[in-house]
Write a protein that holds these residues in place. Structure first.
Motif, PDB file in Angstrom:
ATOM      1  N   SER A 181      -0.850  -8.440 -12.566  1.00  0.00           N
ATOM      2  CA  SER A 181      -1.028  -9.868 -12.312  1.00  0.00           C
ATOM      3  C   SER A 181       0.053 -10.348 -11.351  1.00  0.00           C
ATOM      4  CB  SER A 181      -0.950 -10.667 -13.612  1.00  0.00           C
ATOM      5  OG  SER A 181      -2.006 -10.296 -14.469  1.00  0.00           O
ATOM      6  N   SER A 182      -0.375 -10.880 -10.213  1.00  0.00           N
ATOM      7  CA  SER A 182       0.579 -11.345  -9.216  1.00  0.00           C
ATOM      8  C   SER A 182      -0.096 -12.322  -8.269  1.00  0.00           C
ATOM      9  CB  SER A 182       1.145 -10.164  -8.419  1.00  0.00           C
ATOM     10  OG  SER A 182       1.962 -10.614  -7.361  1.00  0.00           O
ATOM     11  N   VAL A 183       0.654 -13.327  -7.819  1.00  0.00           N
ATOM     12  CA  VAL A 183       0.146 -14.237  -6.794  1.00  0.00           C
ATOM     13  C   VAL A 183       0.553 -13.756  -5.407  1.00  0.00           C
ATOM     14  CG1 VAL A 183       0.169 -16.229  -8.332  1.00  0.00           C
ATOM     15  CG2 VAL A 183       2.200 -15.723  -6.956  1.00  0.00           C
ATOM     16  N   GLN A 184       1.410 -12.730  -5.353  1.00  0.00           N
ATOM     17  CA  GLN A 184       1.868 -12.211  -4.075  1.00  0.00           C
ATOM     18  C   GLN A 184       0.806 -11.311  -3.452  1.00  0.00           C
ATOM     19  OE1 GLN A 184       4.733 -13.277  -2.760  1.00  0.00           O
ATOM     20  NE2 GLN A 184       5.035 -14.503  -4.614  1.00  0.00           N
ATOM     21  N   LEU A 185       0.691 -11.369  -2.133  1.00  0.00           N
ATOM     22  CA  LEU A 185      -0.214 -10.474  -1.436  1.00  0.00           C
ATOM     23  C   LEU A 185       0.292  -9.047  -1.548  1.00  0.00           C
ATOM     24  CD1 LEU A 185      -1.030 -12.445   1.834  1.00  0.00           C
ATOM     25  CD2 LEU A 185      -2.293 -12.393  -0.310  1.00  0.00           C
ATOM     26  N   VAL A 186      -0.639  -8.122  -1.736  1.00  0.00           N
ATOM     27  CA  VAL A 186      -0.287  -6.716  -1.885  1.00  0.00           C
ATOM     28  C   VAL A 186      -0.011  -6.100  -0.524  1.00  0.00           C
ATOM     29  CG1 VAL A 186      -1.090  -4.456  -2.659  1.00  0.00           C
ATOM     30  CG2 VAL A 186      -1.696  -6.506  -3.957  1.00  0.00           C
ATOM     31  N   ASP A 187       1.070  -5.357  -0.426  1.00  0.00           N
ATOM     32  CA  ASP A 187       1.323  -4.547   0.763  1.00  0.00           C
ATOM     33  C   ASP A 187       0.867  -3.133   0.420  1.00  0.00           C
ATOM     34  OD1 ASP A 187       2.244  -3.044   2.879  1.00  0.00           O
ATOM     35  OD2 ASP A 187       4.114  -4.166   3.078  1.00  0.00           O
ATOM     36  N   PHE A 188      -0.350  -2.789   0.824  1.00  0.00           N
ATOM     37  CA  PHE A 188      -0.925  -1.506   0.436  1.00  0.00           C
ATOM     38  C   PHE A 188      -0.176  -0.321   1.047  1.00  0.00           C
ATOM     39  CE2 PHE A 188      -4.679  -4.299  -0.193  1.00  0.00           C
ATOM     40  CZ  PHE A 188      -4.924  -4.001  -1.523  1.00  0.00           C
ATOM     41  N   ASP A 189       0.618  -0.557   2.092  1.00  0.00           N
ATOM     42  CA  ASP A 189       1.399   0.525   2.687  1.00  0.00           C
ATOM     43  C   ASP A 189       2.604   0.884   1.837  1.00  0.00           C
ATOM     44  OD1 ASP A 189      -0.280   0.740   4.891  1.00  0.00           O
ATOM     45  OD2 ASP A 189       0.844  -0.751   6.050  1.00  0.00           O
ATOM     46  N   ARG A 190       3.029  -0.047   0.985  1.00  0.00           N
ATOM     47  CA  ARG A 190       4.247   0.179   0.194  1.00  0.00           C
ATOM     48  C   ARG A 190       3.973   0.309  -1.297  1.00  0.00           C
ATOM     49  NH1 ARG A 190       8.547  -4.263   2.634  1.00  0.00           N
ATOM     50  NH2 ARG A 190       8.557  -3.541   4.794  1.00  0.00           N
ATOM     51  N   GLU A 191       2.913  -0.323  -1.774  1.00  0.00           N
ATOM     52  CA  GLU A 191       2.698  -0.393  -3.216  1.00  0.00           C
ATOM     53  C   GLU A 191       1.548   0.521  -3.645  1.00  0.00           C
ATOM     54  OE1 GLU A 191       2.782  -4.474  -4.774  1.00  0.00           O
ATOM     55  OE2 GLU A 191       3.295  -5.109  -2.739  1.00  0.00           O
ATOM     56  N   PRO A 192       1.695   1.175  -4.796  1.00  0.00           N
ATOM     57  CA  PRO A 192       0.649   2.081  -5.292  1.00  0.00           C
ATOM     58  C   PRO A 192      -0.497   1.319  -5.959  1.00  0.00           C
ATOM     59  CG  PRO A 192       2.479   2.054  -6.829  1.00  0.00           C
ATOM     60  CD  PRO A 192       2.894   1.184  -5.665  1.00  0.00           C
ATOM     61  N   VAL A 193      -1.163   0.468  -5.179  1.00  0.00           N
ATOM     62  CA  VAL A 193      -2.271  -0.350  -5.654  1.00  0.00           C
ATOM     63  C   VAL A 193      -3.525   0.056  -4.894  1.00  0.00           C
ATOM     64  CG1 VAL A 193      -3.177  -2.697  -5.829  1.00  0.00           C
ATOM     65  CG2 VAL A 193      -0.757  -2.266  -6.270  1.00  0.00           C
ATOM     66  N   ASP A 194      -4.632   0.242  -5.615  1.00  0.00           N
ATOM     67  CA  ASP A 194      -5.875   0.688  -4.985  1.00  0.00           C
ATOM     68  C   ASP A 194      -6.683  -0.448  -4.394  1.00  0.00           C
ATOM     69  OD1 ASP A 194      -5.532   3.473  -5.788  1.00  0.00           O
ATOM     70  OD2 ASP A 194      -5.932   2.760  -7.820  1.00  0.00           O
ATOM     71  N   ALA A 195      -6.662  -1.621  -5.045  1.00  0.00           N
ATOM     72  CA  ALA A 195      -7.472  -2.749  -4.590  1.00  0.00           C
ATOM     73  C   ALA A 195      -6.905  -4.026  -5.190  1.00  0.00           C
ATOM     74  CB  ALA A 195      -8.932  -2.573  -4.990  1.00  0.00           C
ATOM     75  N   ALA A 196      -7.420  -5.162  -4.700  1.00  0.00           N
ATOM     76  CA  ALA A 196      -6.970  -6.454  -5.199  1.00  0.00           C
ATOM     77  C   ALA A 196      -8.136  -7.430  -5.187  1.00  0.00           C
ATOM     78  CB  ALA A 196      -5.816  -6.998  -4.346  1.00  0.00           C
TER      79      ALA A 196
END
Length: 312
Positions: A126-141
């Protein structure tokens, strides 16, 4: 000079990015005390302070800012290089969602997905911050915006609609307002002051002053629940509160929100099996939600983008 303090530098970079020792320590699987010790050791080695500690977290000193400028890009380059060798687990999906959307829209539906795909694991962040997919291990948002983020796929899920909402207690005190008299009521203003567009679209005169101004939708809805005044509520967030009896819809008119809801993911996630399954289910749920009768009212139209490439 002894061994290079690479572990301490990594902790420094993470703490500098987040401004929070607790968050950085969690990502490094350390205690806050252990990370603080590493940073103190780094400062002793450098002979300079890199952080100023405060009640809300840590802030870089001028020396710390210069150090981050020098070493930050090096750690980012290492992270990008390692990501090429870290294949995602086919049965695990890491999804970033704003807390307001997660609680009001996604979580009530998610048990259906879990029942259909019991072999898959979803990690929600849960986050209001935009995901930086180049840095964070997140698949989708799942994000609320214009769909024009750069460097990623952004698929439109559904629009959001705005309508006046108030607490039952406020209505009991003041009665139920008519559209023409709405500006006489205590009104709560959102960051973009959408009330001005509401009155322009449906008639009436904006008030000379608002009872209060709010910079986020969640606080705005909470203020309406507490009876502070009338808010232009987003139906995605307001509908569960109406169903629970905490809020009342004051009008059948709906105004299309400037932003819409999107599923956003980087090119590297396009073939991720868990995301493919979630995407198909989510698009189906979004279609059903958008076709519900309460989401087809008369309102000022707004052209929407169906698919863009864009960052979330």
């Amino acid at each position: 000079m002894g061994r290079l303090p690479l572990t301490a530098l990594q902790g420094f970079v993470l703490a500098a990015r987040t401004g929070n020792l607790s968050s950085a320590a969690r990502r490094l699987n350390l205690t806050v005390s252990a990370l603080s010790h590493q940073i103190r050791s780094l400062e002793e080695r450098l002979g300079r302070r890199v952080f100023m500690r405060g009640p809300r977290g840590v802030e870089l000193t001028p020396h710390g800012a210069h150090l981050l400028e020098l070493v930050g890009p090096q750690f980012e380059a290492i992270e990008r290089a390692l990501q090429q060798f870290c294949a995602p687990h086919a049965d695990v999906l890491t999804l970033s969602v704003m807390a307001s959307v997660a609680s009001s829209w996604l979580l009530p539906r998610l048990p259906q997905f879990v029942a259909r795909y019991p072999q898959l694991q979803i990690n929600l962040q849960s986050s209001v911050q935009l995901v930086d997919f180049d840095r964070e291990p997140v698949d989708a948002a799942m994000r609320f915006g214009r769909g024009d983020w750069k460097g990623v796929h952004a698929e439109h899920l559904f629009d959001d609609w705005l309508t006046p909402i108030a607490s039952p207690g406020l209505i009991a005190r003041l009665g139920r307002p008519t559209l023409a008299k709405l500006s006489d009521w205590p009104l709560l203003r959102d960051p973009e002051n959408v009330w001005a567009k509401w009155f322009h679209t449906f008639g009436g005169t904006p008030p000379a002053r608002y009872v209060a101004h709010f910079d986020d939708s969640e606080t705005l809805h909470r203020a309406a629940i507490e009876g502070m005044g009338v808010a232009l509520g987003r139906l995605t967030m307001a509908r569960p509160l109406v169903d629970a009896g905490q809020l009342v819809l004051l009008s059948t008119h709906r105004l299309r929100a400037e932003y819409a809801h999107y599923l956003v993911y980087p090119p590297r996630s396009a073939e991720h099996p868990a995301l493919q399954a979630f995407r198909a289910w989510l698009l189906d749920e979004a279609r059903r939600y958008a076709l519900a009768p309460e989401h087809a009212p008369a309102a000022e139209g707004r052209g929407r983008k169906t698919s863009k490439h864009g960052h979330a």
